[in-house]
Design a protein around this motif. Structure first.
Motif, PDB file in Angstrom:
ATOM      1  N   MET A   1       0.819  -1.206   0.000  1.00 63.03           N
ATOM      2  CA  MET A   1       0.000   0.000   0.000  1.00 63.03           C
ATOM      3  C   MET A   1       0.856   1.259   0.000  1.00 63.03           C
ATOM      4  O   MET A   1       0.608   2.204  -0.761  1.00 63.03           O
ATOM      5  N   GLY A   2       1.876   1.293   0.868  1.00 60.43           N
ATOM      6  CA  GLY A   2       2.797   2.423   0.932  1.00 60.43           C
ATOM      7  C   GLY A   2       4.056   1.993   1.651  1.00 60.43           C
ATOM      8  O   GLY A   2       3.980   1.536   2.795  1.00 60.43           O
ATOM      9  N   PHE A   3       5.214   2.098   0.993  1.00 60.81           N
ATOM     10  CA  PHE A   3       6.464   1.639   1.597  1.00 60.81           C
ATOM     11  C   PHE A   3       7.638   2.254   0.842  1.00 60.81           C
ATOM     12  O   PHE A   3       7.463   2.885  -0.203  1.00 60.81           O
ATOM     13  N   ARG A   4       8.845   2.064   1.373  1.00 57.97           N
ATOM     14  CA  ARG A   4      10.043   2.607   0.731  1.00 57.97           C
ATOM     15  C   ARG A   4      10.708   1.534  -0.128  1.00 57.97           C
ATOM     16  O   ARG A   4      10.921   0.409   0.328  1.00 57.97           O
ATOM     17  N   ASP A   5      11.061   1.918  -1.352  1.00 53.43           N
ATOM     18  CA  ASP A   5      11.736   0.977  -2.245  1.00 53.43           C
ATOM     19  C   ASP A   5      13.241   1.002  -1.997  1.00 53.43           C
ATOM     20  O   ASP A   5      13.720   1.633  -1.039  1.00 53.43           O
ATOM     21  N   ASP A   6      14.003   0.335  -2.841  1.00 54.29           N
ATOM     22  CA  ASP A   6      15.450   0.248  -2.658  1.00 54.29           C
ATOM     23  C   ASP A   6      16.142   1.600  -2.764  1.00 54.29           C
ATOM     24  O   ASP A   6      17.261   1.776  -2.263  1.00 54.29           O
ATOM     25  N   ALA A   7      15.482   2.553  -3.427  1.00 54.61           N
ATOM     26  CA  ALA A   7      16.041   3.899  -3.556  1.00 54.61           C
ATOM     27  C   ALA A   7      15.535   4.827  -2.454  1.00 54.61           C
ATOM     28  O   ALA A   7      15.750   6.041  -2.510  1.00 54.61           O
ATOM     29  N   ASN A   8      14.831   4.238  -1.463  1.00 55.01           N
ATOM     30  CA  ASN A   8      14.273   4.977  -0.326  1.00 55.01           C
ATOM     31  C   ASN A   8      13.138   5.915  -0.723  1.00 55.01           C
ATOM     32  O   ASN A   8      12.793   6.837   0.019  1.00 55.01           O
ATOM     33  N   GLU A   9      12.544   5.680  -1.889  1.00 58.59           N
ATOM     34  CA  GLU A   9      11.382   6.453  -2.325  1.00 58.59           C
ATOM     35  C   GLU A   9      10.115   5.766  -1.822  1.00 58.59           C
ATOM     36  O   GLU A   9      10.037   4.532  -1.802  1.00 58.59           O
ATOM     37  N   ILE A  10       9.131   6.579  -1.418  1.00 55.04           N
ATOM     38  CA  ILE A  10       7.861   6.011  -0.958  1.00 55.04           C
ATOM     39  C   ILE A  10       7.010   5.655  -2.176  1.00 55.04           C
ATOM     40  O   ILE A  10       6.682   6.511  -2.999  1.00 55.04           O
ATOM     41  N   VAL A  11       6.690   4.382  -2.297  1.00 52.74           N
ATOM     42  CA  VAL A  11       5.929   3.870  -3.434  1.00 52.74           C
ATOM     43  C   VAL A  11       4.790   2.995  -2.912  1.00 52.74           C
ATOM     44  O   VAL A  11       4.676   2.748  -1.724  1.00 52.74           O
TER      45      VAL A  11
ATOM     46  N   TYR B   1       0.672   0.896  -3.963  1.00 53.10           N
ATOM     47  CA  TYR B   1      -0.644   0.957  -4.604  1.00 53.10           C
ATOM     48  C   TYR B   1      -1.389   2.231  -4.225  1.00 53.10           C
ATOM     49  O   TYR B   1      -1.874   2.970  -5.088  1.00 53.10           O
ATOM     50  N   ASP B   2      -1.486   2.493  -2.919  1.00 57.89           N
ATOM     51  CA  ASP B   2      -2.178   3.706  -2.466  1.00 57.89           C
ATOM     52  C   ASP B   2      -1.464   4.966  -2.950  1.00 57.89           C
ATOM     53  O   ASP B   2      -2.116   5.968  -3.261  1.00 57.89           O
ATOM     54  N   ILE B   3      -0.144   4.925  -3.000  1.00 55.69           N
ATOM     55  CA  ILE B   3       0.632   6.088  -3.435  1.00 55.69           C
ATOM     56  C   ILE B   3       0.334   6.400  -4.894  1.00 55.69           C
ATOM     57  O   ILE B   3       0.124   7.568  -5.261  1.00 55.69           O
ATOM     58  N   ASP B   4       0.296   5.370  -5.746  1.00 53.26           N
ATOM     59  CA  ASP B   4      -0.001   5.592  -7.163  1.00 53.26           C
ATOM     60  C   ASP B   4      -1.409   6.157  -7.353  1.00 53.26           C
ATOM     61  O   ASP B   4      -1.625   7.069  -8.171  1.00 53.26           O
ATOM     62  N   LEU B   5      -2.367   5.614  -6.606  1.00 51.69           N
ATOM     63  CA  LEU B   5      -3.735   6.138  -6.695  1.00 51.69           C
ATOM     64  C   LEU B   5      -3.788   7.593  -6.250  1.00 51.69           C
ATOM     65  O   LEU B   5      -4.379   8.448  -6.934  1.00 51.69           O
ATOM     66  N   ALA B   6      -3.161   7.886  -5.113  1.00 53.34           N
ATOM     67  CA  ALA B   6      -3.214   9.230  -4.536  1.00 53.34           C
ATOM     68  C   ALA B   6      -2.495  10.258  -5.405  1.00 53.34           C
ATOM     69  O   ALA B   6      -2.947  11.401  -5.538  1.00 53.34           O
ATOM     70  N   LYS B   7      -1.377   9.877  -5.992  1.00 49.79           N
ATOM     71  CA  LYS B   7      -0.645  10.801  -6.876  1.00 49.79           C
ATOM     72  C   LYS B   7      -1.510  11.203  -8.065  1.00 49.79           C
ATOM     73  O   LYS B   7      -1.535  12.373  -8.470  1.00 49.79           O
ATOM     74  N   GLU B   8      -2.219  10.232  -8.621  1.00 50.22           N
ATOM     75  CA  GLU B   8      -3.071  10.522  -9.770  1.00 50.22           C
ATOM     76  C   GLU B   8      -4.265  11.392  -9.368  1.00 50.22           C
ATOM     77  O   GLU B   8      -4.649  12.318 -10.096  1.00 50.22           O
ATOM     78  N   VAL B   9      -4.829  11.122  -8.184  1.00 50.04           N
ATOM     79  CA  VAL B   9      -5.924  11.949  -7.679  1.00 50.04           C
ATOM     80  C   VAL B   9      -5.454  13.390  -7.496  1.00 50.04           C
ATOM     81  O   VAL B   9      -6.121  14.340  -7.924  1.00 50.04           O
ATOM     82  N   ALA B  10      -4.292  13.568  -6.846  1.00 50.20           N
ATOM     83  CA  ALA B  10      -3.752  14.904  -6.608  1.00 50.20           C
ATOM     84  C   ALA B  10      -3.500  15.628  -7.927  1.00 50.20           C
ATOM     85  O   ALA B  10      -3.802  16.817  -8.066  1.00 50.20           O
ATOM     86  N   LYS B  11      -2.961  14.917  -8.900  1.00 50.59           N
ATOM     87  CA  LYS B  11      -2.685  15.504 -10.218  1.00 50.59           C
ATOM     88  C   LYS B  11      -3.969  16.008 -10.868  1.00 50.59           C
ATOM     89  O   LYS B  11      -4.025  17.121 -11.394  1.00 50.59           O
ATOM     90  N   ARG B  12      -5.007  15.213 -10.812  1.00 51.26           N
ATOM     91  CA  ARG B  12      -6.272  15.592 -11.440  1.00 51.26           C
ATOM     92  C   ARG B  12      -6.974  16.727 -10.686  1.00 51.26           C
ATOM     93  O   ARG B  12      -7.769  17.460 -11.283  1.00 51.26           O
ATOM     94  N   LEU B  13      -6.668  16.855  -9.396  1.00 51.42           N
ATOM     95  CA  LEU B  13      -7.246  17.947  -8.609  1.00 51.42           C
ATOM     96  C   LEU B  13      -6.375  19.201  -8.647  1.00 51.42           C
ATOM     97  O   LEU B  13      -6.729  20.214  -8.034  1.00 51.42           O
ATOM     98  N   GLY B  14      -5.256  19.123  -9.334  1.00 50.28           N
ATOM     99  CA  GLY B  14      -4.363  20.273  -9.435  1.00 50.28           C
ATOM    100  C   GLY B  14      -3.611  20.565  -8.153  1.00 50.28           C
ATOM    101  O   GLY B  14      -3.265  21.719  -7.874  1.00 50.28           O
TER     102      GLY B  14
ATOM    103  N   ALA C   1       3.748  12.617   0.432  1.00 46.80           N
ATOM    104  CA  ALA C   1       3.540  11.486   1.340  1.00 46.80           C
ATOM    105  C   ALA C   1       4.254  11.777   2.645  1.00 46.80           C
ATOM    106  O   ALA C   1       5.454  12.030   2.655  1.00 46.80           O
ATOM    107  N   GLN C   2       3.504  11.770   3.746  1.00 44.03           N
ATOM    108  CA  GLN C   2       4.048  12.123   5.053  1.00 44.03           C
ATOM    109  C   GLN C   2       4.017  10.909   5.993  1.00 44.03           C
ATOM    110  O   GLN C   2       2.949  10.527   6.476  1.00 44.03           O
ATOM    111  N   PRO C   3       5.178  10.287   6.270  1.00 45.83           N
ATOM    112  CA  PRO C   3       5.208   9.177   7.221  1.00 45.83           C
ATOM    113  C   PRO C   3       4.770   9.643   8.612  1.00 45.83           C
ATOM    114  O   PRO C   3       5.144  10.729   9.055  1.00 45.83           O
ATOM    115  N   ILE C   4       3.971   8.827   9.270  1.00 45.22           N
ATOM    116  CA  ILE C   4       3.467   9.155  10.609  1.00 45.22           C
ATOM    117  C   ILE C   4       3.555   7.920  11.502  1.00 45.22           C
ATOM    118  O   ILE C   4       3.749   6.802  11.013  1.00 45.22           O
TER     119      ILE C   4
END
Length: 257
Positions: free
Chosen positions: A40-50, A52-65, A70-73
């Protein structure tokens, strides 16, 4: 007169600062997550947060302008992070429960889930009943912890319950024999087994069936509704299916279905 000018100047400065703060907030979509919760949300080998939820949310944010962040809590303090305005939503495999519905504002469910238990393949444990007298690990503040609390007979049958900050730490302890099982989300458990190839199995009987939703502050129905509408548009044009297939190998989303 001089005092009036000073007061007016102070008020004006506060208004400018407030406008700047609002402007910044309105141009950013801040997603709160546990960044060790694959897929759903985790860090890959490059320490980037990636995820399923991240991909969905990025696209939602893009369409909403909106600018996405992503804020770890701390998962055990997720409601507090949301209610104090540090994040705009909790979008990270968050199970919808009656208690959370009372305190937060949710979108419609977007994914089916269940709370299950992972054990070592050679453990001889084949059911929840076989865990009697055993040690179970669970992420603190998780829906799995709630499911255990909601099943008093099962909870009392266990030797002990060990809390962890995240599921990865719990699974590592399971692998070395420190635990007999780990309670967690089925979506995450299935992905973990598929990706890691570790000698684990998922017990067929679950603690509780659930659904994932996106949570906002109780009074922030405007942003919630915008996100919901955008997700439904993404489902209609095939974007959601594409993202689901990327992470799960098939379209398991329930948006618009």
């Amino acid at each position: 007169m001089k005092l009036t000018k000073v007061l007016f100047g102070a008020v004006a400065a506060l208004m400018v600062f407030g406008m700047a703060s609002c402007s910044k907030a309105s141009n950013e979509f801040v997603l709160g997550l546990d960044d060790s919760f694959p897929p759903m949300g985790f860090r890959d080998d490059a320490n980037e947060i990636v995820g399923y939820d991240i991909d969905l949310a990025k696209e939602v944010a893009k369409r909403l302008g909106l600018k996405f962040r992503a804020q770890p809590i701390s998962w055990s303090a997720k409601e507090q992070e949301l209610n104090t305005g540090k994040i705009d939503c909790i979008w990270n495999g968050l199970s919808i429960t009656p208690e959370r519905l009372e305190a937060l504002s949710f979108t419609k469910p977007y994914l089916n889930n269940a709370q299950v238990v992972i054990v070592r393949a050679d453990s001889g444990i084949n059911s929840l009943a076989d865990l009697a007298g055993k040690i179970l690990g669970v992420q603190a503040g998780s829906s799995a912890a709630d499911a255990i609390d909601g099943n008093q007979a099962f909870k009392e049958s266990l030797k002990s319950i060990v809390d962890f900050n995240d599921n990865i730490m719990a699974l590592n302890d399971l692998e070395i024999g420190g635990l007999d099982g780990v309670a967690m989300d089925s979506v995450v458990a299935e992905y973990s087994l598929k990706v890691t190839g570790k000698p684990f199995v998922i017990l067929s009987d679950s603690l509780s069936p659930e659904q994932y939703g996106i949570a906002f502050k109780k009074d922030n129905t405007e942003l919630r509704d915008k996100v919901q509408k955008t997700l439904e548009e993404m489902a209609a044009d095939g974007t959601v299916a594409k993202i689901s297939e990327k992470w799960f190998g098939s379209d398991i989303s329930i948006i618009g279905k």
